[in-house]
Design a protein around this motif. Structure first.
Motif, PDB file in Angstrom:
ATOM      1  N   ARG A  17       8.844 -32.492   5.419  1.00 25.68           N
ATOM      2  CA  ARG A  17       8.000 -33.639   5.825  1.00 25.68           C
ATOM      3  C   ARG A  17       8.435 -34.180   7.185  1.00 25.68           C
ATOM      4  O   ARG A  17       7.613 -34.596   7.983  1.00 25.68           O
ATOM      5  CB  ARG A  17       8.085 -34.757   4.792  1.00 25.68           C
ATOM      6  N   GLU A  18       9.742 -34.187   7.441  1.00 31.47           N
ATOM      7  CA  GLU A  18      10.247 -34.715   8.707  1.00 31.47           C
ATOM      8  C   GLU A  18      10.031 -33.748   9.863  1.00 31.47           C
ATOM      9  O   GLU A  18       9.685 -34.164  10.962  1.00 31.47           O
ATOM     10  CB  GLU A  18      11.743 -35.030   8.586  1.00 31.47           C
ATOM     11  N   GLU A  19      10.241 -32.466   9.637  1.00 31.59           N
ATOM     12  CA  GLU A  19      10.141 -31.480  10.719  1.00 31.59           C
ATOM     13  C   GLU A  19       8.707 -30.994  10.929  1.00 31.59           C
ATOM     14  O   GLU A  19       8.290 -30.772  12.052  1.00 31.59           O
ATOM     15  CB  GLU A  19      11.077 -30.292  10.455  1.00 31.59           C
ATOM     16  N   VAL A  20       7.982 -30.760   9.873  1.00 28.50           N
ATOM     17  CA  VAL A  20       6.586 -30.311   9.836  1.00 28.50           C
ATOM     18  C   VAL A  20       6.381 -28.936  10.467  1.00 28.50           C
ATOM     19  O   VAL A  20       5.769 -28.066   9.860  1.00 28.50           O
ATOM     20  CB  VAL A  20       5.608 -31.338  10.469  1.00 28.50           C
ATOM     21  N   LEU A  21       6.881 -28.715  11.677  1.00 28.55           N
ATOM     22  CA  LEU A  21       6.647 -27.457  12.382  1.00 28.55           C
ATOM     23  C   LEU A  21       7.608 -26.383  11.883  1.00 28.55           C
ATOM     24  O   LEU A  21       8.831 -26.495  12.043  1.00 28.55           O
ATOM     25  CB  LEU A  21       6.828 -27.655  13.887  1.00 28.55           C
ATOM     26  N   GLY A  22       7.043 -25.363  11.257  1.00 27.97           N
ATOM     27  CA  GLY A  22       7.841 -24.249  10.769  1.00 27.97           C
ATOM     28  C   GLY A  22       7.558 -23.008  11.595  1.00 27.97           C
ATOM     29  O   GLY A  22       6.498 -22.886  12.220  1.00 27.97           O
ATOM     30  N   LEU A  23       8.501 -22.094  11.617  1.00 32.34           N
ATOM     31  CA  LEU A  23       8.311 -20.810  12.295  1.00 32.34           C
ATOM     32  C   LEU A  23       7.929 -19.776  11.258  1.00 32.34           C
ATOM     33  O   LEU A  23       8.712 -19.488  10.346  1.00 32.34           O
ATOM     34  CB  LEU A  23       9.588 -20.385  13.018  1.00 32.34           C
ATOM     35  N   VAL A  24       6.732 -19.220  11.388  1.00 32.70           N
ATOM     36  CA  VAL A  24       6.231 -18.199  10.472  1.00 32.70           C
ATOM     37  C   VAL A  24       6.462 -16.854  11.152  1.00 32.70           C
ATOM     38  O   VAL A  24       5.925 -16.596  12.233  1.00 32.70           O
ATOM     39  CB  VAL A  24       4.730 -18.407  10.171  1.00 32.70           C
ATOM     40  N   GLN A  73       8.691 -14.673   6.578  1.00 35.17           N
ATOM     41  CA  GLN A  73       9.775 -15.649   6.466  1.00 35.17           C
ATOM     42  C   GLN A  73       9.326 -16.889   7.209  1.00 35.17           C
ATOM     43  O   GLN A  73       8.787 -16.802   8.320  1.00 35.17           O
ATOM     44  CB  GLN A  73      11.068 -15.124   7.085  1.00 35.17           C
ATOM     45  N   ILE A  74       9.520 -18.041   6.581  1.00 40.21           N
ATOM     46  CA  ILE A  74       9.199 -19.317   7.216  1.00 40.21           C
ATOM     47  C   ILE A  74      10.490 -20.113   7.314  1.00 40.21           C
ATOM     48  O   ILE A  74      11.218 -20.261   6.332  1.00 40.21           O
ATOM     49  CB  ILE A  74       8.126 -20.086   6.433  1.00 40.21           C
ATOM     50  N   SER A  75      10.769 -20.611   8.521  1.00 41.11           N
ATOM     51  CA  SER A  75      12.004 -21.358   8.766  1.00 41.11           C
ATOM     52  C   SER A  75      11.708 -22.740   9.312  1.00 41.11           C
ATOM     53  O   SER A  75      10.812 -22.908  10.156  1.00 41.11           O
ATOM     54  CB  SER A  75      12.871 -20.619   9.800  1.00 41.11           C
ATOM     55  N   GLN A 103      15.054 -21.785   4.931  1.00 32.08           N
ATOM     56  CA  GLN A 103      14.294 -20.561   5.130  1.00 32.08           C
ATOM     57  C   GLN A 103      13.665 -20.132   3.810  1.00 32.08           C
ATOM     58  O   GLN A 103      14.290 -20.249   2.757  1.00 32.08           O
ATOM     59  CB  GLN A 103      15.195 -19.442   5.649  1.00 32.08           C
ATOM     60  N   PHE A 104      12.455 -19.629   3.921  1.00 39.23           N
ATOM     61  CA  PHE A 104      11.704 -19.222   2.741  1.00 39.23           C
ATOM     62  C   PHE A 104      11.141 -17.823   2.946  1.00 39.23           C
ATOM     63  O   PHE A 104      10.483 -17.562   3.954  1.00 39.23           O
ATOM     64  CB  PHE A 104      10.538 -20.187   2.480  1.00 39.23           C
ATOM     65  N   GLU A 105      11.415 -16.947   1.989  1.00 37.85           N
ATOM     66  CA  GLU A 105      10.731 -15.660   1.948  1.00 37.85           C
ATOM     67  C   GLU A 105       9.446 -15.927   1.173  1.00 37.85           C
ATOM     68  O   GLU A 105       9.490 -16.477   0.062  1.00 37.85           O
ATOM     69  CB  GLU A 105      11.605 -14.638   1.235  1.00 37.85           C
ATOM     70  N   VAL A 106       8.301 -15.575   1.765  1.00 40.19           N
ATOM     71  CA  VAL A 106       7.017 -15.950   1.173  1.00 40.19           C
ATOM     72  C   VAL A 106       6.035 -14.786   1.165  1.00 40.19           C
ATOM     73  O   VAL A 106       6.207 -13.797   1.873  1.00 40.19           O
ATOM     74  CB  VAL A 106       6.370 -17.132   1.948  1.00 40.19           C
ATOM     75  N   GLU A 107       5.000 -14.962   0.373  1.00 37.78           N
ATOM     76  CA  GLU A 107       3.832 -14.084   0.349  1.00 37.78           C
ATOM     77  C   GLU A 107       2.653 -14.942   0.796  1.00 37.78           C
ATOM     78  O   GLU A 107       2.323 -15.947   0.149  1.00 37.78           O
ATOM     79  CB  GLU A 107       3.620 -13.542  -1.068  1.00 37.78           C
ATOM     80  N   ILE A 108       2.023 -14.553   1.904  1.00 35.56           N
ATOM     81  CA  ILE A 108       0.924 -15.340   2.471  1.00 35.56           C
ATOM     82  C   ILE A 108      -0.392 -14.933   1.822  1.00 35.56           C
ATOM     83  O   ILE A 108      -0.760 -13.757   1.807  1.00 35.56           O
ATOM     84  CB  ILE A 108       0.839 -15.155   4.001  1.00 35.56           C
TER      85      ILE A 108
END
Length: 196
Positions: A17-24, A73-75, A103-108
């Motif tokens: 919530r504080e950072e909002v901008l993630g790197l996909v 990966q989303i960081s 960091q999150f390993e995800v399935e988009i």
């Protein structure tokens, strides 16, 4: 328990919530590609992040590559900063870096039908709009007809979390005196507020 793990339930969701901008970041035969995107966390019943909601611009080449290869990966990173020996009175103390990383390993899962809802949720989160919004909060309706043209050029996605890793290195390995000196040296910075 790892001393650099978040201390309280909800710490990771609060960070997002504080950072909002993630790197996909995705990887395919063409190599790596990364896009910074504003993202909202979807939480489970105990406050853990189970998915991240965002949208790609159709013009972004990452969109086609994520559609073909949806593993990503989303960081989220920050705040962070150099912690120099001059901040601490302890003899022989070495410099370090304090930071917060999730960091999150995800399935988009691309969801074009959810583009309007994703953008509205993001605007409401950023503007404080929606139910009980304060006076002066900007709303999508203020765009008028232009909004329909804009939303036609984006595709929402839900990135389901497969695995998460976090490291909040914020001085947990310092003695009480050194920790206090670092906080005093950092003043009212974002890093000091995060350390507190």
């Amino acid at each position: 328990m790892n001393r650099f793990a978040p201390r309280y339930p909800g710490d990771v969701a609060r960070m997002i919530r504080e950072e909002v901008l993630g790197l996909v970041t995705t990887h395919d035969a063409q190599g790596f590609i990364t896009t910074p995107l504003p993202l909202l966390a979807e939480l489970d019943d105990v406050g853990e992040v189970r998915a991240l909601i965002g949208h790609f611009a159709l013009a972004n080449p990452h969109f086609a590559r994520a559609r073909a290869t949806p593993q990503a990966q989303i960081s989220f990173f920050g705040p962070h900063g150099y912690i120099g020996p001059g901040m601490v009175s302890k003899p022989g103390w070495a410099p370090t870096w304090h930071y917060r990383l999730a960091q999150f390993e995800v399935e988009i899962d691309l969801r074009p039908e959810a583009s309007d809802a994703a953008i509205r949720a993001l605007v409401e989160a950023m503007e404080g709009a929606g139910e009980g919004a304060g006076e002066g909060a900007w709303t999508i309706e203020q765009m008028g007809e232009r909004y329909a043209r804009l939303v036609a050029h984006v595709v929402a996605f839900r990135a389901r979390v497969i695995r998460a890793s976090t490291r909040f290195k914020l001085g947990q390995d310092e003695d009480e005196k050194s920790y206090g000196e670092i906080l005093a040296a950092l003043g009212d910075s974002a890093l000091a507020r995060t350390m507190r």
